[in-house]
Structures are given as C-alpha cells and as structure tokens.
Design an enzyme around this catalytic site. Structure first.
Site, PDB file in Angstrom:
ATOM      1  N   SER A 313      -2.443  -3.749   4.523  1.00  0.00           N
ATOM      2  CA  SER A 313      -2.893  -3.047   3.337  1.00  0.00           C
ATOM      3  C   SER A 313      -4.167  -3.652   2.750  1.00  0.00           C
ATOM      4  O   SER A 313      -5.211  -3.635   3.388  1.00  0.00           O
ATOM      5  CB  SER A 313      -1.756  -3.006   2.313  1.00  0.00           C
ATOM      6  OG  SER A 313      -2.011  -2.085   1.298  1.00  0.00           O
ATOM      7  N   LYS A 338      -1.658  -0.562   7.839  1.00  0.00           N
ATOM      8  CA  LYS A 338      -1.213   0.189   6.660  1.00  0.00           C
ATOM      9  C   LYS A 338      -2.439   0.475   5.808  1.00  0.00           C
ATOM     10  O   LYS A 338      -2.914  -0.376   5.079  1.00  0.00           O
ATOM     11  CB  LYS A 338      -0.172  -0.604   5.882  1.00  0.00           C
ATOM     12  CG  LYS A 338       0.618   0.231   4.875  1.00  0.00           C
ATOM     13  CD  LYS A 338      -0.098   0.429   3.571  1.00  0.00           C
ATOM     14  CE  LYS A 338       0.731   1.239   2.591  1.00  0.00           C
ATOM     15  NZ  LYS A 338       0.045   1.435   1.289  1.00  0.00           N
TER      16      LYS A 338
END
Length: 398
Positions: A313, A338
C-alpha cells in the site's frame, strides 16, 4: 499541491469525508493483536478479505445498514453481507468500537497486550514480536514462544486470524483493563505456563533510526531508517532523520514488512528525498488526481530502499515514486501489490464502511494493484547485507 489523503476521524465522515489510502485489514489486525505486524500476512478478526478486485455500491451498502437498523438488527452485519457479495477485495465494515481502534492504530496507539503472532515453521502459532514494556513483556513472554491456548481455547493449529480474534476478545470485551488468559510454551519441549494478561493502551514507534557498518562512529557510516508502518507522524520522523544524518552518509530505507498506513505520511517521506514533483496519481470514481512531494528534499544522498512481499500500500507508493524518479536503488523481493483507494462513509447505527473507489499509479504510470513492484536488484535472502553492499557502491558508506 496535494490530494485529499487524510481523514479527520469518525466524526468527519460522510459526504465531505477526506480520502484515506490504507491497508485496512493489516492495520485492523494490529489493533486486534496489540502490535503493528512486521510480516506480510493480511487479515483481521472482523474483516472479510475477498479475492476479486471489484467495488461495492456505496448506496446499496448504506441502504442495507439502514433497513437492518430500522428492523432492530445489526447494521454492521447487513453492510458486511453486501460488501462480501460485491467482491470488493479491500472493502471492510467496522462497528463503532472497531473503527475507533482502527483510527487509534493509525495514530500509533492501540489497546492490546503488546505482542504479534505468526505461523511457526512447524505450523504452530508463535510470538513474532513483543513490545518492550507492554503487558506481554512484563509477563515474561519472548519472541519465539508458542501460544498454545487463549482463554482456554487450544490454538495450536488454528489460523493466525482466529488467534488474533481470541486475543482481541469479542466486540464488547476488548477494552483496556480487560484480561486474557494465555498458555505459553518456551521451546518445543518446554512446559506450558498459564499467564493472565491485562489489556492496556499502548503506543508504537513506527520509525527507528540507527547507524550501521563496521565503524558506526565514523561520520560517513550509513544510516538505517526502519519504517514499520506509516502511522501519524512517521513521515516527519523520516524527514528529520535524513536532515540530521551526517553529510556523505548514505541511507538504507527499510520498508520490508511495512503494511502501509496513511498516504499523507508516505508523501511526506517522499519529500525527504525529492525536490518536489510527482509522487503518484490516483483515481476516485474515474476522476484523476495527483500527489506531489514538497520541494527541498535531499536529492544527493545515496539511497537504497529494501522491500519484500510484506511491503504494501502506502509503502509501495513510496517505493514506486523513488524508483520511477531514479532517486533510489531498490533491493529485495517483489512487493505485495495493494494499490487501491478506499473511501470511508458513516452508516446507520454508527458503523463505518471503507469501500474501494479507485487505484493509484506510480509516476511512470505503472499500476501497483495486483502486480506489486519488482526491485532493481532481486535477492531471496541476505537483503540487508546486499543493501549495504549496494549503498557502499553508491558512495554512501556502510
């Protein structure tokens, strides 16, 4: 310029809510276990992680929650059912207490016993990390100890996510001051000790800084900045560490096992190494937006970024920016992948839905979601040592 990447908290939710890019399931697990995890595992006691990268309809989720509350049922459970059917891989629904814990985890605090769990090599549940000064540490629990029981439940072969749920307690019994009984074994043949721990409010130190190399007193010795997660204030601590590093000292930025966090913090971290310019682009319901670094960063200091499959992320966003902008050499293994954007919204009954609304890309236009980032130098072991070697070759000392 910057995009709306910070939310003010549950009271600021709704139509004007600020955007947050977070790896929700990992940080929620942190709140559950009482420790931000260092491994790459995802999951959480209350989250439903799905395999299809789709999106849930916000109106349908809100309608389901409202109808359930009107009928005297759980709005959280009704919303979870809609999100589950939608295939939104990163969508999640929290009740009020869970969301408060989630917000506090992003602020660097949590309620727990101060340990992180993982699957051991022989398939048991082991202690991955113990927070100094926390309840687990005071009880004498150490890294590598095996968790055999939690509140009388055998956990030898249970999934780690289920153990996390037991450590946390149910939705009404996870506050500071509540207790959890553990059966802990040291070594494969040791006796199982019975311990009762009291959950407490704890804080994490997301960024640690140290000198590395054979002569750490040398002014040119490299600086290792380890970032466990991008909780509030992490970006500023990274920036300050770079600014105060001795002239000529290279930096090893260790993002291995970093599950992400607040993208605003990742952008501040990027600003420590870039003199302005693009960090990432992202879309919200098809509308394109961009994130930019602040000018004035250190663009000369040698920099190596360490990554692995647990780099996710916001940590991937930072890695992609430094790689695409030619600012760092990346070393390790391919990152998790992600790269989706979640928007929070308040539901009837007080629960909160985090639904996927778009995806971000690196400055070169690469999609991260489902792909990850391949480092410049791929290594399967000895990543730190290889990173030091690369940094030395760049003239950054080690």
């Amino acid at each position: 310029m910057s995009g709306p990447v910070h939310r003010s908290g549950p009271r600021g939710l709704g139509r004007g809510a600020a955007l947050t890019l977070v790896f929700a399931s990992v940080l929620a697990t942190a709140a559950a276990t009482g420790s931000l995890p260092q491994g790459g595992g995802a999951g959480g006691a209350s989250l439903k992680t799905r395999a299809v990268a789709s999106t849930a309809d916000r109106d349908a989720v809100a309608h389901a929650a409202a109808e359930a509350v009107a009928d005297g049922k759980s709005g959280t459970e009704a919303a979870e059912e809609v999100v589950s059917r939608s295939g939104d891989r990163w969508g999640a629904v929290y009740d009020e207490r869970e969301y408060e814990e989630f917000e506090q985890a992003l602020d660097g605090s949590y309620t727990g016993v101060g340990l992180a769990a993982k699957r051991s090599d022989d398939g048991l549940v082991a202690v991955a990390r113990v927070q100094p000064g926390g309840p687990a540490d005071r009880a004498g629990i150490r890294r590598g100890d095996l968790l055999r029981t939690v509140d009388g439940h055998r956990v030898d072969r249970r999934p780690v996510a289920e153990v996390v749920a037991l450590l946390r307690g149910d939705r009404t019994d996870a506050a500071a001051g509540t207790t959890v009984a553990l059966g802990v074994q040291r070594g494969a043949t040791g006796a199982t000790r019975k311990l009762t721990l009291t959950r407490a409010r704890l804080t994490t130190e997301a960024v640690t800084v140290q000198r590395i190399g054979p002569d750490r007193s040398d002014s040119s010795a490299a600086v290792l900045i380890k970032v466990d997660s991008f909780t509030k204030g992490a970006g500023a601590r990274i920036r300050d560490a770079v600014r105060t590093a001795p002239a000529g000292a290279g930096v090893l930025l260790d993002l291995r096992g970093n599950p992400g966090g607040l993208v605003t913090e990742a952008v501040i971290a990027a600003s420590a190494f870039l003199d302005g310019g693009l960090v990432a682009t992202y879309d919200v319901h098809g509308e394109q937006r961009a994130l930019y670094a602040e000018p004035g960063g250190d663009t000369e200091r040698p920099l190596v970024v360490l990554v692995d499959g647990g780099t996710m992320s916001a940590a991937e966003l930072l890695t992609g920016a430094l790689q695409d902008r030619g600012r760092a050499v990346t070393v390790g293994s391919r990152t998790f992948g992600k790269g989706s954007v979640q928007m929070p919204s308040k539901l009837a009954g007080g629960s909160v839905a985090e639904l996927t609304v778009g995806h971000y890309r690196t400055p070169a236009g690469r999609s991260v979601d489902g792909h990850g980032i391949t480092p410049d130098l791929t290594v399967s072991s000895g990543t730190l040592q290889r990173g030091e070697t690369v940094l030395s070759g760049l003239g950054g000392g080690s």
